[in-house]
Scaffold this active site. Sequence first.
Site, short mmCIF file in Angstrom:
data_model
loop_
_atom_site.label_atom_id
_atom_site.label_comp_id
_atom_site.label_asym_id
_atom_site.label_seq_id
_atom_site.Cartn_x
_atom_site.Cartn_y
_atom_site.Cartn_z
N CYS A 1 -2.06 8.64 2.18
CA CYS A 1 -2.07 8.21 0.92
C CYS A 1 -2.88 8.74 -0.12
O CYS A 1 -2.96 8.72 -0.56
CB CYS A 1 -1.76 6.91 1.19
SG CYS A 1 -2.98 5.67 1.96
N GLU B 1 0.71 -1.41 0.20
CA GLU B 1 -0.19 0.54 0.70
C GLU B 1 0.99 0.93 -0.15
O GLU B 1 1.50 1.64 0.98
CB GLU B 1 -0.80 -0.31 1.04
CG GLU B 1 -1.66 -1.31 0.99
CD GLU B 1 -2.99 -0.83 0.29
OE1 GLU B 1 -2.80 -0.10 -0.10
OE2 GLU B 1 -4.01 -2.01 0.78
#
Length: 454
Positions: A261, A227
């Site tokens: 993110c 990720e």
Amino acid sequence: MMKSVNPATGEVIQTFETHSEKGVEKIINSVDKCWQQWKKTSFFQRSQIMQNLATLLKSNKEELARLMAMEMGKVLHEGIAEIEKCAWVCDYYAANAENFLENEAIETDFSRSYVSYQPQGTVLAVMPWNFPFWQVFRFAAPTIMAGNTAVLKHASNVPGCAMAIEDLFREAGFPENAFRTLLIKSDLVEGVIKHRAVKGVSLTGSTPAGKSVASVAGSVLKKCVLELGGSDPYLILDDADLVSAAKTCATGRLLNAGQSCIGAKRFIVVDKVYSEFLEYFTYEMNKATFGDPCEPETTMGPLARTDLRNELHKQVSLSVKKGAEVVIGGGIPDRKGAYYPPTVLDNVKPGMPAYDEELFGPVASVIRVKDENEAVKIANDSIFGLGAAVFSKNIKKAEKIAETQLQAGCCFVNDFVKSDPRLPFGGIKESGFGRELSSHGIKEFMNVKTVVVK
Ligand code: NAP
């Protein structure tokens, strides 16, 4: 030695003795030994303890939020919401893991054939500091519920959070070694991945860290889930509700002081509504009050570390040198701490860091395009593919763009991108591969075993 440093003041709060290579070996062996028993426990037993963990999180949320505020600058109300979300993911997998991992019968010519999901052992999590609890819990809750065990290598600037998480698992009633924290720097990660008892690695972090971990995992053929970074595009079409879009975009950009993110990063606005959107958006960005994360009226704290703040400022300065225009912010404030103001950059073009790179802080890149086709083209003109959003009153059109045209793992219409235990989460391109959360996430480190009876 690892240090907790308060980013609002620069003061060292606490120091921690790191684990030696020998210490790491001992912990991994204990976690592996624990797995031999843990894999035999029933879903019912696991879910009872997982629910205890959720209760424990809820009853300690203020204290845990304060720990995050002190170690990485998160404002208290966001910290409390993060801990509540961790409790949610624990409850969610306590309730659903058994169902997700049920055998799946498949009709064939044999008398019986089915898929069975079998745990494989200990999984390593390499985690970032930006959501120091959520990132770990969204990995750990499904992993442990599935019958695997886990070791955590957390970011070096949040050792207090890392140790608190290990304590929470133990206090909830999990076996001593079902979840352990390794206080190590990244140079020892390679050895952990290569350890015979470690069966896979899940990394949440930057793209360079992902490449490094993936190459080590590849060298020993171990599974990894990555990720990584993102530069999420937000498309503002000419029929968008501009007032509501501006508000939502500013919230999506400033959450966690812009250190997410899936933060809204590039605002791609069609020419017809460009000036109006920029005006509303700048107004919303300017509303943030930045200051001490422990003060209740603060909406944005400092960045997590001074070096990260300085790196962000370099990206802004270089973009300005290359022709971007500062609408608000753009300078390091004259005060102690790793603060950076909400910043809006206009006239952002290819070749500027604000266009090409991830800006991990409260800086918005606004890009003008002539129409929605160009908006999609610019949105996809990125090495990243994590999240994306489209703003339009024409839901059918926006949904089609979201579903079929944007290169991203998660696309939202008329809202900012957020993770949810019920929905798969992850990226494509250099934002990584594999999925966390939902029924997809819990299967990542399982052996998808085919069983056939003649
Ligand atoms: P980072 O510097 O990549 O660090 C993440 C973790 O990886 C830390 O534990 C770090 O340890 C470790 N690490 C770094 N380099 C490594 C290497 N070569 N080998 C093994 N481990 C290594 O990222 P960060 O600054 O903490 O977090 C920000 C980044 O994470 C952003 O790019 C953000 O977009 C991304 N992120 C992605 C997601 C997602 O779900 N896609 C979620 C959150 C954050 P040390 O701290 O000891 O260096």
